[in-house]
Design a protein around this motif. Sequence first.
Motif, mmCIF file in Angstrom:
data_model
loop_
_atom_site.group_PDB
_atom_site.id
_atom_site.type_symbol
_atom_site.label_atom_id
_atom_site.label_comp_id
_atom_site.label_asym_id
_atom_site.label_seq_id
_atom_site.Cartn_x
_atom_site.Cartn_y
_atom_site.Cartn_z
ATOM 1 N N ASP A 158 0.797 -1.197 0.033
ATOM 2 C CA ASP A 158 -0.154 0.042 -0.002
ATOM 3 C C ASP A 158 0.994 1.184 0.019
ATOM 4 N N MET A 159 1.890 1.056 0.574
ATOM 5 C CA MET A 159 2.988 2.227 0.758
ATOM 6 C C MET A 159 4.471 1.654 0.752
ATOM 7 N N LEU A 160 5.149 2.692 0.304
ATOM 8 C CA LEU A 160 6.899 2.191 0.429
ATOM 9 C C LEU A 160 7.229 3.382 1.487
ATOM 10 N N SER A 161 7.962 2.666 2.230
ATOM 11 C CA SER A 161 8.776 3.387 3.622
ATOM 12 C C SER A 161 10.141 2.872 3.715
ATOM 13 N N ARG A 162 11.121 3.020 2.721
ATOM 14 C CA ARG A 162 12.275 2.356 2.606
ATOM 15 C C ARG A 162 13.280 3.205 2.101
ATOM 16 N N ASN A 163 13.809 3.950 3.036
ATOM 17 C CA ASN A 163 14.919 4.812 2.559
ATOM 18 C C ASN A 163 15.256 5.120 1.241
ATOM 19 N N THR A 164 14.185 5.749 0.720
ATOM 20 C CA THR A 164 14.143 6.037 -0.801
ATOM 21 C C THR A 164 14.242 7.379 -1.228
ATOM 22 N N THR A 165 15.174 7.884 -2.210
ATOM 23 C CA THR A 165 15.467 9.320 -2.504
ATOM 24 C C THR A 165 14.347 9.715 -3.489
ATOM 25 N N TRP A 166 13.902 10.869 -3.025
ATOM 26 C CA TRP A 166 13.091 11.532 -3.808
ATOM 27 C C TRP A 166 13.683 12.357 -5.192
ATOM 28 N N THR A 167 13.496 11.670 -6.191
ATOM 29 C CA THR A 167 13.989 12.530 -7.274
ATOM 30 C C THR A 167 12.873 12.713 -8.454
ATOM 31 N N ILE A 168 13.035 13.427 -9.655
ATOM 32 C CA ILE A 168 12.213 13.832 -10.574
ATOM 33 C C ILE A 168 11.861 12.646 -11.310
ATOM 34 N N THR A 169 12.815 11.977 -11.718
ATOM 35 C CA THR A 169 12.491 10.351 -12.540
ATOM 36 C C THR A 169 11.383 9.781 -11.700
ATOM 37 N N ARG A 170 11.621 9.279 -10.522
ATOM 38 C CA ARG A 170 10.836 8.456 -9.848
ATOM 39 C C ARG A 170 9.583 9.290 -9.422
ATOM 40 N N ASP A 171 9.447 10.679 -9.358
ATOM 41 C CA ASP A 171 8.172 11.391 -8.979
ATOM 42 C C ASP A 171 7.434 11.423 -10.315
ATOM 43 N N THR A 172 8.023 11.456 -11.297
ATOM 44 C CA THR A 172 7.298 11.854 -12.870
ATOM 45 C C THR A 172 7.189 10.558 -13.500
ATOM 46 N N ASN A 173 7.877 9.548 -13.735
ATOM 47 C CA ASN A 173 7.833 8.707 -14.679
ATOM 48 C C ASN A 173 7.517 7.327 -14.182
ATOM 49 N N LEU A 174 7.467 7.022 -12.978
ATOM 50 C CA LEU A 174 7.161 5.610 -12.420
ATOM 51 C C LEU A 174 5.606 5.603 -12.148
ATOM 52 N N GLY A 175 4.808 6.468 -12.181
ATOM 53 C CA GLY A 175 3.512 6.397 -11.558
ATOM 54 C C GLY A 175 3.368 6.509 -10.049
ATOM 55 N N LEU A 176 4.377 7.349 -9.737
ATOM 56 C CA LEU A 176 4.525 7.244 -8.178
ATOM 57 C C LEU A 176 4.641 8.591 -7.475
ATOM 58 N N ASN A 177 4.165 9.001 -6.330
ATOM 59 C CA ASN A 177 3.985 10.002 -5.800
ATOM 60 C C ASN A 177 4.841 10.109 -4.040
ATOM 61 N N PHE A 178 5.986 11.008 -4.149
ATOM 62 C CA PHE A 178 6.505 10.993 -2.653
ATOM 63 C C PHE A 178 5.815 11.738 -1.928
ATOM 64 N N THR A 179 5.490 11.573 -0.551
ATOM 65 C CA THR A 179 4.550 12.317 0.475
ATOM 66 C C THR A 179 5.297 13.420 1.121
ATOM 67 N N GLY A 180 6.650 13.085 1.262
ATOM 68 C CA GLY A 180 7.186 14.083 2.243
ATOM 69 C C GLY A 180 8.550 13.808 2.278
ATOM 70 N N VAL A 181 9.480 14.390 3.318
ATOM 71 C CA VAL A 181 10.810 13.905 3.586
ATOM 72 C C VAL A 181 10.933 13.614 5.112
ATOM 73 N N THR A 182 11.154 12.184 5.090
ATOM 74 C CA THR A 182 11.328 11.789 6.481
ATOM 75 C C THR A 182 13.077 11.853 6.983
ATOM 76 N N TYR A 183 13.672 12.062 6.153
ATOM 77 C CA TYR A 183 15.025 12.095 6.689
ATOM 78 C C TYR A 183 15.952 12.667 5.578
ATOM 79 N N TYR A 184 16.523 13.810 5.808
ATOM 80 C CA TYR A 184 17.320 14.746 4.632
ATOM 81 C C TYR A 184 18.664 13.910 4.747
ATOM 82 N N ASP A 185 19.092 13.148 3.804
ATOM 83 C CA ASP A 185 20.331 12.478 3.813
ATOM 84 C C ASP A 185 21.395 13.009 2.715
ATOM 85 N N GLY A 186 22.491 12.328 2.554
ATOM 86 C CA GLY A 186 23.474 12.580 1.562
ATOM 87 C C GLY A 186 24.390 11.490 1.305
#
Length: 340
Positions: free
Chosen positions: A99-127
């Motif tokens: 139902d949802m993915l909560s798995r240390n996954t980085t929010w990028t434009i490709t994932r947000d626009t080309n995969l039929g998915l939506n990021f809902t927020g930022v749990t952790y700002y990483d680098g």
Amino acid sequence: MKRTSIFVAAAAAAGLLAMSQAQAGATVDNVKKKGFVQCGVSTGLPGFSTADEKGNWNGIDVDVCRAVAAAVFGDSERVKYSPLTAKERFTALQSGEIDMLSRNTTWTITRDTNLGLNFTGVTYYDGQGYMVTKKLGVKSALELDGASVCIQAGTTTELNLADHFRANNMKYQPITYDSSDETVKGFESGRCDVLTSDQSQLYALRIKLSDPSSAFVLPEIISKEPLGPVVRQGDDEWFNIVRWALFAQINAEEMGVTSDNVDKMMESSDPNIRRLLGLEGIKGEGLKLSDKWAYYIIKQVGNYGEMFERNVGKGSPLGIARGQNALWNKGGLQYAPPIR
């Protein structure tokens, strides 16, 4: 042959996208019907999502799943977990396996626009960073020319790694694995000189080494890695629930509402706190949830600060400072829109 492969891949992607769109709007109804949230997590990353010897999951990504369950059911334990590799995670969400993915996954434009998915927020700002053995004798990422690098396949770190070495005119040999555990084993066995991943993961993976003191994390950060929960596109109702479950925790920390004092706070005259706890204002109407949806999250999972410190902060084995994950009014980046 190559054209045939491209056609097959495109058809498969279109099929998954059509399947995800066909399920649009139905997620929360399905979740309520079956009685639990099916949440995709990692296969085991300390501080983020890992299971103990009894199969009990814990970590900051797990707590995000629990917060959503608390909002929907008033019970944070109504979650089932699907351990997923980096390669498996998006297909599992697109196909409706989770139902949802909560798995240390980085929010990028490709994932947000080309995969039929939506990021809902930022749990952790990483680098992204690098971990090396002390015996390698380097103190900077700019001293890694010619190094062999252990890396998990199917992640943004592969692309960042290539960019960093190219930008600094250095060469490297990538050695890829399907899971973070395999990556650590490769690093520890000497298959590579360097292990690269999000810096928070490096601290988590370091404590998995038989001798953690034999390795350290280099100081450089080479990328932005905003990590957060993901849902399928086309289901605004479910998107809003997952998004505002996190926002409620961030707002709660800002207002000083904790799992320990939330019952006392129900008597507060502060209008912001009263709206957060569903005592006045919009309550649960907009999300089609109980008026106490945020109360259940805070009482059972805690506010954002509690969740951070328990799992990855100074009160955890990872001992990571809040840094850019501090609230906006304390020098960090964590900020949630108001509840009103």
